[in-house]
Design an enzyme around this catalytic site. Structure first.
Site, PDB file in Angstrom:
ATOM      1  N   GLY A 148       0.898  -1.162   0.134  1.00 45.07           N
ATOM      2  CA  GLY A 148       0.073  -0.084  -0.129  1.00 45.07           C
ATOM      3  C   GLY A 148       0.803   1.257  -0.089  1.00 45.07           C
ATOM      4  O   GLY A 148       0.342   2.313  -0.534  1.00 45.07           O
ATOM      5  N   ASP A 149       1.811   1.034   0.542  1.00 46.38           N
ATOM      6  CA  ASP A 149       2.826   2.364   0.803  1.00 46.38           C
ATOM      7  C   ASP A 149       3.415   2.600  -0.512  1.00 46.38           C
ATOM      8  O   ASP A 149       3.530   3.776  -1.044  1.00 46.38           O
ATOM      9  CB  ASP A 149       4.084   1.962   1.816  1.00 46.38           C
ATOM     10  CG  ASP A 149       3.444   2.087   3.267  1.00 46.38           C
ATOM     11  OD1 ASP A 149       2.491   2.696   3.483  1.00 46.38           O
ATOM     12  OD2 ASP A 149       4.311   1.487   4.037  1.00 46.38           O
ATOM     13  N   THR A 150       3.646   1.682  -1.489  1.00 43.71           N
ATOM     14  CA  THR A 150       4.379   1.507  -2.694  1.00 43.71           C
ATOM     15  C   THR A 150       3.380   2.207  -3.506  1.00 43.71           C
ATOM     16  O   THR A 150       3.628   3.220  -4.488  1.00 43.71           O
ATOM     17  CB  THR A 150       4.970   0.269  -3.255  1.00 43.71           C
ATOM     18  OG1 THR A 150       5.799  -0.359  -2.171  1.00 43.71           O
ATOM     19  CG2 THR A 150       5.353   0.264  -4.602  1.00 43.71           C
TER      20      THR A 150
ATOM     21  N   ALA B 209       3.027   5.867  -2.780  1.00 36.92           N
ATOM     22  CA  ALA B 209       4.022   6.685  -3.387  1.00 36.92           C
ATOM     23  C   ALA B 209       4.116   6.899  -4.879  1.00 36.92           C
ATOM     24  O   ALA B 209       4.543   8.089  -5.357  1.00 36.92           O
ATOM     25  CB  ALA B 209       5.627   5.964  -3.061  1.00 36.92           C
TER      26      ALA B 209
END
Length: 71
Positions: free
Chosen positions: A48-50, A53
């Site tokens: 999810g962070d990827t 970003a």
């Protein structure tokens, strides 16, 4: 989602929906983004962070967020 997006004062709001994909709310548009067909998953930590970003980078590059994925 639109009310939340307007209340916090952002142009785009992305919600992760787990195995159901993501929902992207932009001014005047709500879009469901389906999950990709998984072939083999080794580690989903940070996925999810990827995604967040990458979408932030596309936004800074003025790429239309609604056209930045394949459905």
């Amino acid at each position: 989602m639109d009310a939340v997006r307007r209340r916090i004062g952002c142009d785009h709001l992305l919600l992760t929906l787990g195995e159901h994909g993501m929902a992207l709310q932009s001014p005047g548009r709500h879009q469901l983004i389906p999950t990709a067909a998984a072939r083999s998953v080794y580690d989903v930590s940070g996925a999810g962070d990827t995604v967040t970003a990458v979408l932030a980078l596309l936004d800074r590059k003025s790429t239309r967020l609604n056209s930045s994925h394949r459905t």
